[in-house]
Design a protein around this motif. Structure first.
Motif, mmCIF file in Angstrom:
data_model
loop_
_atom_site.group_PDB
_atom_site.id
_atom_site.type_symbol
_atom_site.label_atom_id
_atom_site.label_comp_id
_atom_site.label_asym_id
_atom_site.label_seq_id
_atom_site.Cartn_x
_atom_site.Cartn_y
_atom_site.Cartn_z
ATOM 1 N N MET A 1 0.847 -1.186 0.000
ATOM 2 C CA MET A 1 0.000 0.000 0.000
ATOM 3 C C MET A 1 0.884 1.237 0.000
ATOM 4 N N ALA A 2 0.541 2.155 -0.876
ATOM 5 C CA ALA A 2 1.209 3.453 -0.897
ATOM 6 C C ALA A 2 0.197 4.518 -0.489
ATOM 7 N N LYS A 23 6.088 8.729 7.047
ATOM 8 C CA LYS A 23 7.390 8.083 6.852
ATOM 9 C C LYS A 23 7.923 7.517 8.164
ATOM 10 N N GLU A 24 7.684 8.215 9.264
ATOM 11 C CA GLU A 24 8.072 7.696 10.582
ATOM 12 C C GLU A 24 7.342 6.394 10.878
ATOM 13 N N GLY A 25 6.120 6.277 10.374
ATOM 14 C CA GLY A 25 5.326 5.063 10.551
ATOM 15 C C GLY A 25 5.645 3.991 9.528
ATOM 16 N N LYS A 26 6.682 4.217 8.733
ATOM 17 C CA LYS A 26 7.170 3.245 7.738
ATOM 18 C C LYS A 26 6.204 3.031 6.573
ATOM 19 N N TYR A 27 5.359 4.020 6.299
ATOM 20 C CA TYR A 27 4.476 3.935 5.139
ATOM 21 C C TYR A 27 5.229 4.383 3.894
ATOM 22 N N GLU A 28 4.891 3.774 2.774
ATOM 23 C CA GLU A 28 5.405 4.241 1.491
ATOM 24 C C GLU A 28 4.599 5.482 1.114
ATOM 25 N N VAL A 29 5.272 6.587 0.893
ATOM 26 C CA VAL A 29 4.604 7.851 0.593
ATOM 27 C C VAL A 29 5.033 8.333 -0.789
ATOM 28 N N VAL A 30 4.041 8.663 -1.613
ATOM 29 C CA VAL A 30 4.290 9.234 -2.931
ATOM 30 C C VAL A 30 3.712 10.643 -2.919
ATOM 31 N N SER A 54 -3.614 1.285 -7.930
ATOM 32 C CA SER A 54 -3.614 0.056 -7.128
ATOM 33 C C SER A 54 -4.765 0.110 -6.133
ATOM 34 N N GLU A 55 -5.475 -0.994 -5.992
ATOM 35 C CA GLU A 55 -6.605 -1.038 -5.061
ATOM 36 C C GLU A 55 -6.187 -0.799 -3.616
ATOM 37 N N LEU A 58 -4.068 4.608 -0.939
ATOM 38 C CA LEU A 58 -4.943 5.607 -0.338
ATOM 39 C C LEU A 58 -4.397 6.985 -0.679
ATOM 40 N N GLY A 59 -5.276 7.994 -0.652
ATOM 41 C CA GLY A 59 -4.848 9.336 -1.008
ATOM 42 C C GLY A 59 -5.220 10.376 0.024
ATOM 43 N N ILE A 60 -4.375 11.389 0.119
ATOM 44 C CA ILE A 60 -4.591 12.519 1.024
ATOM 45 C C ILE A 60 -4.308 13.788 0.232
ATOM 46 N N VAL A 61 -5.270 14.708 0.239
ATOM 47 C CA VAL A 61 -5.092 15.984 -0.446
ATOM 48 C C VAL A 61 -5.349 17.102 0.556
ATOM 49 N N ILE A 62 -4.452 18.079 0.571
ATOM 50 C CA ILE A 62 -4.573 19.194 1.507
ATOM 51 C C ILE A 62 -4.657 20.495 0.725
#
Length: 142
Positions: A1-2, A23-30, A54-55, A58-62
């Motif tokens: 998951m990205a 990133k501190e939580g070890k998530y792949e961030v794009v 990819s199913e 997840l996305g975050i928009v600010i």
């Protein structure tokens, strides 16, 4: 998951806080707005494109208030999005609505609250079951 993240000019500072937290939580961030700051419309479309790749993404928009980005995201066929300004809504929109994008307002959510919102969103899991009827209805729209 990205986790795909993007922000317009108003959301850049909060985006960096959230990106570091993930990133501190070890998530792949794009970061789709890392090299070029765009309008919230273009930023939201770029996030959605990567989320749809990819199913599991997840996305975050600010943006300043989260509303403009939300309006754009809801115009994308098959995309379930939520404008979120509290932790519980972020978690529940994953569990009940299978939202794949959340939008936040940098003028609404302080960094500490924003981190909690992100935590609820990325840790939330879709419950399925009785909620699938509504998700199917949402996916037929647009």
């Amino acid at each position: 998951m990205a986790i795909i993240i993007g922000a317009d000019k108003a959301g850049q500072e909060l985006k960096e806080v959230i990106k570091d937290y993930l990133k501190e939580g070890k998530y792949e961030v794009v970061d789709v707005s890392e090299n070029e700051v765009r309008d919230f419309v273009d930023t939201t479309l770029a996030v959605a494109k990567e989320v749809n790749a990819s199913e599991d993404n997840l996305g975050i928009v600010i943006d300043a208030y989260g509303v403009g980005s939300f309006m754009v995201a809801t115009k994308i066929k098959g995309m379930v999005a939520a404008e979120v300004s509290d932790e519980r809504s972020a978690y529940m929109t994953r569990g009940h609505n299978n939202a794949r994008i959340i939008t936040l307002g940098s003028e609404i959510s302080a960094p500490g609250i924003a981190k909690n919102i992100i935590k609820g969103f990325v840790e939330g899991k879709y419950d399925g079951g009785r909620h699938q009827v509504r998700v199917d209805m949402l996916n037929k729209m647009c």
